[in-house]
Design a protein around this motif. Structure first.
Motif, PDB file in Angstrom:
ATOM      1  N   GLU A  28     -10.704 -11.255 -24.392  1.00 50.25           N
ATOM      2  CA  GLU A  28     -11.266 -12.422 -23.478  1.00 50.25           C
ATOM      3  C   GLU A  28     -10.730 -12.279 -22.066  1.00 50.25           C
ATOM      4  OE1 GLU A  28     -13.157 -15.043 -24.177  1.00 50.25           O
ATOM      5  OE2 GLU A  28     -13.459 -14.421 -26.164  1.00 50.25           O
ATOM      6  N   PRO A  29     -11.376 -12.201 -21.068  1.00 50.64           N
ATOM      7  CA  PRO A  29     -10.901 -12.257 -19.635  1.00 50.64           C
ATOM      8  C   PRO A  29     -10.299 -13.394 -19.396  1.00 50.64           C
ATOM      9  CG  PRO A  29     -13.092 -12.951 -19.541  1.00 50.64           C
ATOM     10  CD  PRO A  29     -12.739 -12.706 -21.160  1.00 50.64           C
ATOM     11  N   ASP A  30      -9.337 -13.241 -18.345  1.00 50.97           N
ATOM     12  CA  ASP A  30      -9.035 -14.703 -17.740  1.00 50.97           C
ATOM     13  C   ASP A  30      -9.858 -15.234 -16.998  1.00 50.97           C
ATOM     14  OD1 ASP A  30      -7.584 -16.583 -15.993  1.00 50.97           O
ATOM     15  OD2 ASP A  30      -5.644 -15.225 -15.620  1.00 50.97           O
ATOM     16  N   LEU A  31     -10.593 -16.271 -17.416  1.00 52.22           N
ATOM     17  CA  LEU A  31     -11.658 -16.915 -16.733  1.00 52.22           C
ATOM     18  C   LEU A  31     -11.293 -17.656 -15.442  1.00 52.22           C
ATOM     19  CD1 LEU A  31     -13.623 -18.086 -19.710  1.00 52.22           C
ATOM     20  CD2 LEU A  31     -14.100 -16.152 -18.456  1.00 52.22           C
ATOM     21  N   GLY A  32      -9.977 -18.128 -15.535  1.00 51.16           N
ATOM     22  CA  GLY A  32      -9.599 -18.847 -14.200  1.00 51.16           C
ATOM     23  C   GLY A  32      -9.462 -17.727 -13.083  1.00 51.16           C
ATOM     24  N   ARG A  33      -8.919 -16.727 -13.320  1.00 49.05           N
ATOM     25  CA  ARG A  33      -8.700 -15.359 -12.416  1.00 49.05           C
ATOM     26  C   ARG A  33      -9.969 -15.076 -12.070  1.00 49.05           C
ATOM     27  NH1 ARG A  33      -6.760 -13.667  -8.122  1.00 49.05           N
ATOM     28  NH2 ARG A  33      -6.492 -11.398  -8.039  1.00 49.05           N
ATOM     29  N   ALA A  34     -11.055 -15.028 -12.916  1.00 52.16           N
ATOM     30  CA  ALA A  34     -12.213 -14.305 -12.533  1.00 52.16           C
ATOM     31  C   ALA A  34     -12.933 -15.420 -11.770  1.00 52.16           C
ATOM     32  CB  ALA A  34     -13.113 -14.076 -13.680  1.00 52.16           C
ATOM     33  N   ALA A  35     -12.986 -16.530 -11.812  1.00 51.76           N
ATOM     34  CA  ALA A  35     -13.544 -17.685 -11.120  1.00 51.76           C
ATOM     35  C   ALA A  35     -13.067 -17.659  -9.647  1.00 51.76           C
ATOM     36  CB  ALA A  35     -13.309 -19.029 -11.708  1.00 51.76           C
ATOM     37  N   GLU A  36     -11.779 -17.374  -9.499  1.00 46.61           N
ATOM     38  CA  GLU A  36     -11.174 -17.230  -8.058  1.00 46.61           C
ATOM     39  C   GLU A  36     -11.600 -16.216  -7.401  1.00 46.61           C
ATOM     40  OE1 GLU A  36      -7.113 -16.892  -8.188  1.00 46.61           O
ATOM     41  OE2 GLU A  36      -6.748 -18.991  -9.555  1.00 46.61           O
ATOM     42  N   LEU A  37     -11.832 -15.013  -8.171  1.00 40.02           N
ATOM     43  CA  LEU A  37     -12.298 -13.878  -7.466  1.00 40.02           C
ATOM     44  C   LEU A  37     -13.728 -13.896  -7.040  1.00 40.02           C
ATOM     45  CD1 LEU A  37     -10.491 -10.950  -9.676  1.00 40.02           C
ATOM     46  CD2 LEU A  37     -10.111 -11.597  -7.251  1.00 40.02           C
ATOM     47  N   LEU A  38     -14.746 -14.470  -7.934  1.00 38.18           N
ATOM     48  CA  LEU A  38     -16.010 -14.654  -7.758  1.00 38.18           C
ATOM     49  C   LEU A  38     -16.317 -15.734  -6.690  1.00 38.18           C
ATOM     50  CD1 LEU A  38     -17.330 -14.702 -11.596  1.00 38.18           C
ATOM     51  CD2 LEU A  38     -17.810 -13.051  -9.886  1.00 38.18           C
ATOM     52  N   LYS A  39     -15.271 -16.449  -6.442  1.00 38.77           N
ATOM     53  CA  LYS A  39     -15.414 -17.493  -5.302  1.00 38.77           C
ATOM     54  C   LYS A  39     -15.420 -17.009  -3.977  1.00 38.77           C
ATOM     55  CE  LYS A  39     -14.183 -21.903  -7.105  1.00 38.77           C
ATOM     56  NZ  LYS A  39     -13.117 -23.021  -7.100  1.00 38.77           N
ATOM     57  N   LEU A  40     -14.598 -15.921  -4.049  1.00 35.62           N
ATOM     58  CA  LEU A  40     -14.284 -15.188  -2.803  1.00 35.62           C
ATOM     59  C   LEU A  40     -15.525 -14.499  -2.302  1.00 35.62           C
ATOM     60  CD1 LEU A  40     -10.802 -13.466  -3.699  1.00 35.62           C
ATOM     61  CD2 LEU A  40     -11.338 -15.422  -2.110  1.00 35.62           C
ATOM     62  N   GLY A  41     -16.374 -14.120  -3.350  1.00 37.87           N
ATOM     63  CA  GLY A  41     -17.769 -13.202  -3.194  1.00 37.87           C
ATOM     64  C   GLY A  41     -18.937 -14.376  -3.049  1.00 37.87           C
ATOM     65  N   HIS A  42     -18.629 -15.582  -3.185  1.00 38.44           N
ATOM     66  CA  HIS A  42     -19.539 -16.676  -2.991  1.00 38.44           C
ATOM     67  C   HIS A  42     -20.592 -16.684  -4.344  1.00 38.44           C
ATOM     68  CE1 HIS A  42     -18.235 -17.578   1.028  1.00 38.44           C
ATOM     69  NE2 HIS A  42     -18.537 -16.342   1.235  1.00 38.44           N
TER      70      HIS A  42
END
Length: 100
Positions: A28-42
């Motif tokens: 399972e990934p760290d979804l919170g961290r993934a969401a943060e990184l994805l937000k940086l890429g819009h």
């Protein structure tokens, strides 16, 4: 192959598909961290999640649709054979009446 066997085979394919991405291989990934990184890429995590779910549900749906379509064809053949047998029995009875 019988209708029941074909439907069971389809269910087995779905079960196999459900085991394809085990947690041993894909933890399972760290979804919170993934969401943060994805937000940086819009990009939103929701968009990624929906895309993945859509892919999975469409795949399972295709297996089910194919099995159900095959079952419906088998059912139509069975109904046709039943009608033909019934008609044959009726004609046979009429022929016996004429012979007597």
């Amino acid at each position: 192959m019988s209708e029941a066997a074909e439907l069971e085979e389809a269910l087995q394919r779905i079960v196999q598909w459900s085991k394809a991405y085990s947690l041993d291989i894909f933890p399972e990934p760290d979804l919170g961290r993934a969401a943060e990184l994805l937000k940086l890429g819009h990009i939103s995590l929701d968009a990624i999640s929906v895309h993945c779910m859509r892919h999975a549900v469409l795949g399972v749906g295709e297996i089910a649709r194919a099995a159900l379509a095959r079952a419906a064809r088998i059912e139509r053949v069975d109904q046709s054979l039943t009608r033909q047998l019934s008609r044959s029995m009726q004609l046979n009875a009429e022929l016996r009446q004429r012979i007597r």
